[in-house]
Design a protein around this motif. Structure first.
Motif, PDB file in Angstrom:
ATOM      1  N   UNK A  57       0.800  -1.215   0.000  1.00 50.44           N
ATOM      2  CA  UNK A  57       0.000   0.000   0.000  1.00 50.44           C
ATOM      3  C   UNK A  57       0.842   1.279   0.000  1.00 50.44           C
ATOM      4  N   UNK A  58       2.080   1.201   0.471  1.00 51.14           N
ATOM      5  CA  UNK A  58       2.930   2.395   0.464  1.00 51.14           C
ATOM      6  C   UNK A  58       3.683   2.562  -0.853  1.00 51.14           C
ATOM      7  N   UNK A  59       3.364   1.704  -1.828  1.00 47.17           N
ATOM      8  CA  UNK A  59       3.988   1.801  -3.140  1.00 47.17           C
ATOM      9  C   UNK A  59       5.266   0.992  -3.289  1.00 47.17           C
ATOM     10  N   UNK A  60       5.724   0.381  -2.223  1.00 46.82           N
ATOM     11  CA  UNK A  60       6.941  -0.425  -2.305  1.00 46.82           C
ATOM     12  C   UNK A  60       6.649  -1.761  -2.961  1.00 46.82           C
ATOM     13  N   UNK A  61       7.707  -2.417  -3.435  1.00 47.85           N
ATOM     14  CA  UNK A  61       7.573  -3.678  -4.152  1.00 47.85           C
ATOM     15  C   UNK A  61       8.516  -4.721  -3.563  1.00 47.85           C
ATOM     16  N   UNK A  62       8.119  -5.958  -3.724  1.00 49.18           N
ATOM     17  CA  UNK A  62       9.026  -7.072  -3.437  1.00 49.18           C
ATOM     18  C   UNK A  62       8.876  -8.076  -4.565  1.00 49.18           C
ATOM     19  N   UNK A  63       9.991  -8.401  -5.200  1.00 50.17           N
ATOM     20  CA  UNK A  63       9.978  -9.326  -6.328  1.00 50.17           C
ATOM     21  C   UNK A  63      10.599 -10.639  -5.881  1.00 50.17           C
ATOM     22  N   UNK A  64       9.889 -11.725  -6.113  1.00 46.78           N
ATOM     23  CA  UNK A  64      10.398 -13.051  -5.772  1.00 46.78           C
ATOM     24  C   UNK A  64      10.407 -13.921  -7.018  1.00 46.78           C
ATOM     25  N   UNK A  65      11.137 -15.024  -6.925  1.00 53.44           N
ATOM     26  CA  UNK A  65      11.245 -15.947  -8.048  1.00 53.44           C
ATOM     27  C   UNK A  65      12.461 -15.690  -8.911  1.00 53.44           C
ATOM     28  N   UNK A  66      13.196 -14.582  -8.626  1.00 53.57           N
ATOM     29  CA  UNK A  66      14.385 -14.257  -9.413  1.00 53.57           C
ATOM     30  C   UNK A  66      15.567 -15.121  -9.012  1.00 53.57           C
ATOM     31  N   UNK A  67      16.402 -15.436 -10.005  1.00 55.42           N
ATOM     32  CA  UNK A  67      17.619 -16.216  -9.734  1.00 55.42           C
ATOM     33  C   UNK A  67      18.847 -15.316  -9.720  1.00 55.42           C
TER      34      UNK A  67
END
Length: 984
Positions: free
Chosen positions: A616-626
């Motif tokens: 909700x604060x606009x931040x991101x978390x990306x998972x699944x990356x190698x």
């Protein structure tokens, strides 16, 4: 035709059908919960109106029906033949039957002669598998089906058993993957298991009838089958009688037997057949009586932890959250290590929601009186929790558990943590971790193992565990994986074992698996005298008692055994040098929102399946990356990675037009090792060498239907796709020789290729029909004797083309050998440059040791890039194997690739800044030997041993934890050494 009754007793359900003149007058389908005879009697009672006062024939079928048929003196028909009879009776034109039951799966080929393929002891890809996965997602089976219809993408999930699937699904859930996508992926896993595990190389084409409960009840599963097999509407038959097919066929068979029964005598026969057999493979009771159990509880109550009243406490507090594989644990600690708040519960398939709710409770509880001065996350969902709720730090779970264990036993020698799906073992020396052992991908010794059986039998885990404490005759079930254990449990039930006996036996089995498969202890002395056990599984007193009895040792079980990860994380939070915590406050938590979107990364050829979590604060978390690329940041200076170096060299090879036309070479297995030779040799003979494309999921799927066995390693399975890829390119001559021997490097007692590498061309020729339409060359050659090779190659290639001469072959061979030698010299030189560069940068190195084909990105799944992302240089086993003398090991050292592993392990023991991680492919029987030997070499040299088991599934959650555990242990060890040097 008269009146007949068909009884189908499956692994999880009973089906009863009554036929009257061939017409179905009655059918019932219910779960039996292992109460087979009772449920059968109940369903026949419901058919009493049809049966009473009339004579009828009856027969029994089903995987669990034989024992009942024998005991009651009833005719029995094998279910495959019963299914075939039902299909014939239906009048439908059917080529293939696919039937999925509770724990049984089968394919029956009706066209071209009756042929049947059935699962053995593994229940992967069946109804029981789907039930387990629904439980993991905290939804009903019907809800799982509805969710699957809303999916947007499919994730690769293992299906050969529920244990492996959980290891793939849980990280997806912890990383925020959409439940609808996971649900559809579960059904796709069932389809994949059916195609690869059951079809076994035979193509599924024609009109297919889909039978059995899962295919009847789950629309999402039906859609996945139709789409994957590319079936037109008229090719896929999903009949209303699909769940009763075996029972119908059994009733038809009963009519052929001619034996008549009446209703009440039949019911009496069935009732009288119960309880006639007693089981014999038993173990001593865990406790002789209640008094002995009470004494046991009193002893273990000593390892308690003080608590504080959150309603009156004022001051600073420290938060630890362990987002584990199946559960979420939360601990809030005071300055003096008293627990203010604790929580332990299932993730319920949505860890973010669970943790948000807990944090809101904690914030409300703290008010203005308590300041959260630090927060640390650990476990599978560590990064997601840190990103979502702005935790101050994260710590790998092995270090968190070590920290917690030292709190209860400062001079601990050994720590055993058994969680939902993981077993972690730490040997402690000089107050730091000396070695780490983890289960690889099987969780048969974990909490989910017992929980699965508890739910199967209709109990919750706590009630089920208590039943076994005072069982008089625990069943000896050995130490086996979940799906294999199913058959042992069923057999015990048939022989009269009680639920209590089975509960006790399973608890003992958990312990045996941990001791003999993970710890591999030969005696209690190896563990030391001060052992701490923890993890939610040890809340089960039967497991704890079994562990102490098996080792003959009294151990420490903290009262918060299941909370130790969170407790250790909170202890770490206390040590953070923070002025204030960034953890979200109450108002921020109230407005918190979280969305997850699946996408595919296109920044390199790995094409990682990413989950982009937006908060909700606009931040991101990306998972699944190698690697670090999709995160938008990279290390300032790229560290050496010899996996990338070797792959780029292979990719740079190009064929040139030749007078003898094109010749295809599949890029897999030993071709990653021998391609420099063969590419040069064939080119010099006048052929244009065409390589198959690099491996990919699509390439694997293109050849999957021709794989005759699901037990082969993934690198071997990929070869089917490589051959199909060459055929799709229009190549009409394919060269792939059988090679019993590899080059003789003088490192071992001999220099064989493993049987799969040596002779897989023979298997490809026998299973890929399209090869009969081209020229497939698979001669037996040996490159270890150059003169002999020239003679054999001349004879062979002259038969193909009489214009080829001996001098031409000799010249081509000489150039091939020279090129192979040059490649190896350049690799060793690059290895030396990589070592120098890493040391100049002050960075550690890891030898990622495996086989030549582990360079294939589809096989290694980007583990080399994952290691690089931690700021570590990556070496290969063959780049350092020549830097030490040949090793003498305890086994016959007759495999070239293995000899390199042993040399690489020895090299690592001589370097302070280098560790070894071994890549092991599932299905590699020879690695049962190499892993023990490599471990022995490393541990004798004071090094850690880490093995990563890999197959077609690319989720790297478990690999990431193992690598971070290794790094944490390295840091602990280096700190210890520095302290020792200062004291000296």
């Amino acid at each position: 035709m008269g009146l007949s009754v068909g009884i189908d007793v499956g692994s999880t359900t009973v089906k009863v059908v009554v036929l009257d003149d061939g017409i179905v007058r009655f059918w019932r389908y219910e779960r039996h919960l292992s109460q087979v005879r009772q449920k059968t009697v109940e369903l026949l009672g419901e058919a009493r109106e049809l049966l009473e006062g009339r004579e009828f024939s009856v027969a029994v079928s089903g995987s669990a029906g034989l024992g009942m048929a024998k005991a009651a003196g009833l005719p029995f028909i094998q279910e495959v033949f019963a299914t075939a009879q039902a299909v014939e009776h239906s009048g439908e034109s059917v080529d293939i039957v696919i039937e999925l039951g509770g724990e049984d799966a089968k394919i029956i080929f009706l066209s071209g002669g009756l042929d049947e393929r059935m699962n053995g002891s593994c229940a992967g890809g069946t109804g029981a598998f789907i039930d387990q996965m629904a439980t993991l997602l905290n939804v009903t089976a019907d809800e799982l089906d509805r969710l699957s219809l809303e999916h947007e993408k499919i994730y690769p999930i293992a299906s050969r058993c529920g244990v492996f699937a959980k290891s793939d699904i849980q990280p997806l859930l912890n990383q925020g993957a959409n439940k609808a996508d996971v649900a559809a992926s579960i059904f796709q896993a069932v389809v994949d298991q059916t195609i690869t595990g059951l079809a076994q190389g035979r193509e599924l084409k024609g009109r297919i009838a889909f039978l059995g409960g899962p295919l009847y009840f789950f629309e999402g599963l039906r859609r996945r089958f139709v789409e994957t097999l590319g079936l037109a509407q008229e090719q896929a038959l999903f009949p209303d009688w699909g769940i009763y097919a075996v029972a119908i066929g059994t009733a038809l068979y009963a009519q052929e037997q001619g034996e008549s029964f009446a209703c009440d005598p039949l019911l009496d026969k069935l009732r009288a057949s119960t309880g006639q057999i007693t089981h014999r493979n038993t173990l001593p009771a865990l406790f002789a009586d209640e008094a002995e159990y009470e004494a046991f509880l009193t002893r273990h109550s000593a390892a308690g932890v003080a608590t504080a009243d959150a309603s009156t406490y004022e001051g600073r507090a420290y938060l630890g959250v362990d987002c584990g594989s199946t559960t979420t644990k939360v601990v809030l600690l005071t300055e003096d290590d008293r627990i203010l708040y604790q929580y332990y519960s299932s993730n319920r398939g949505n860890p973010v929601s669970v943790i948000r709710g807990q944090l809101m409770q904690i914030r409300e509880l703290c008010g203005e009186r308590i300041t959260i001065a630090g927060s640390v996350a650990t476990g599978y969902g560590e990064d997601l929790v840190k990103s979502a709720f702005h935790f101050d730090a994260g710590v790998v779970e092995t270090m968190a558990h070590f920290k917690a264990a030292r709190h209860f036993c400062p001079d601990v020698d050994f720590i055993l943590d058994i969680g939902g799906q993981d077993i972690k073992c730490f040997k402690i020396r000089n107050n730091s971790i000396d070695s780490i052992m983890l289960n690889e991908a099987c969780s048969s010794g974990c909490g989910s193992f017992v929980e699965t059986f508890a739910s199967t039998m209709g109990y919750d885990i706590e009630e089920f565990a208590k039943l076994g404490l005072l069982a008089e005759h625990p069943v000896d079930l050995g130490s086996r994986c979940t799906v294999f254990m199913n058959s042992s449990v069923k057999q015990a039930q048939k022989e009269g074992a009680t639920v209590a006996d089975i509960s006790a036996g399973l608890s003992i089995s958990v312990v045996k698996n941990a001791i003999y498969k993970v710890i591999r202890a030969r005696s209690a002395e190896e563990l030391g005298s001060r052992v701490v056990v923890q993890g939610g599984t040890f809340y089960n007193d039967a497991v704890l008692r079994s562990f102490e009895r098996e080792l003959g040792l009294e151990v420490t079980r903290p009262a918060i055994a299941g909370l130790m990860g969170a407790f250790g994380a909170a202890l770490y939070a206390k040590e953070l040098p923070l002025r204030y915590s960034t953890t979200l406050g109450l108002e921020e938590l109230k407005g918190f929102a979280h969305t997850a979107k699946a996408t595919t990364c296109g920044l390199c050829t790995n094409h990682c399946n990413l989950t982009v979590n937006t908060f909700s604060d606009g931040s991101h978390y990306i998972s699944g990356n190698r690697c670090e690329r999709p995160l938008g940041h990279r290390h300032e200076k790229k560290l050496p990675n010899l996996y990338e170096y070797k792959l780029e060299r292979i990719k740079a090879l190009r064929g040139r037009p030749g007078p003898r036309g094109k010749i295809g070479v599949p890029l897999g297995l030993n071709m990653f090792e021998n391609l420099p030779f063969w590419h040069t040799f064939l080119t010099e003979l006048g052929y244009e060498v065409v390589l198959s494309d690099l491996s990919s999921p699509a390439l694997y799927n293109s050849g999957r239907r021709t794989i005759p066995s699901d037990t082969a390693c993934y690198p071997a399975k990929l070869m089917h796709g490589h051959i199909e890829n060459l055929l799709d390119k229009g190549i009409d001559t394919i060269f792939y020789p059988c090679m019993s021997y590899n080059f003789d490097e003088g490192k071992g007692d001999n220099h064989y290729n493993c049987p799969v590498v040596a002779y897989y061309p023979e298997l490809l020729r026998g299973n890929i029909d399209r090869l009969a339409q081209v020229r497939f060359l698979y001669p037996y050659f040996g490159l270890h004797r150059p003169r002999d090779f020239v003679k054999r190659a001349t004879r062979y290639f002259r038969e193909l083309d009489p214009t080829i001469s001996l001098p031409q072959v000799r010249r081509a061979a000489d150039l091939g050998y020279a090129e192979y030698a040059r490649w190896h010299e350049e690799l060793c030189a690059e290895g030396s440059r990589a070592i120098a560069a890493a040391r100049e940068a002050g960075r550690p190195m890891i030898v990622l040791a495996g086989r030549p084909y582990h360079v294939d990105p589809e096989i290694n799944h980007g583990i080399d890039k994952l290691i690089s992302s931690f700021g570590i240089a990556v070496l290969t086993e063959d780049s350092v194997a020549d830097l030490v003398d040949p090793q003498r090991v305890r086994v016959l050292n007759q495999w070239t690739y293995h000899a390199r592993l042993y040399n690489a392990a020895k090299y690592c023991t001589l370097q302070n800044d280098t560790e070894l991680v071994q890549l092991v492919s599932f299905g590699c029987g020879l690695d049962a030997i190499t892993t023990d030997e490599v471990r022995d070499i490393l541990e004798r040299g004071g090094k850690f041993y880490t093995a990563l088991k890999i197959d077609e599934i690319s989720n790297l959650g478990a690999a990431r934890i193992r690598i971070r555990s290794l790094l944490g242990a390295m840091e602990e060890r280096n700190t210890r050494r520095e302290n020792e040097e200062e004291q000296a």
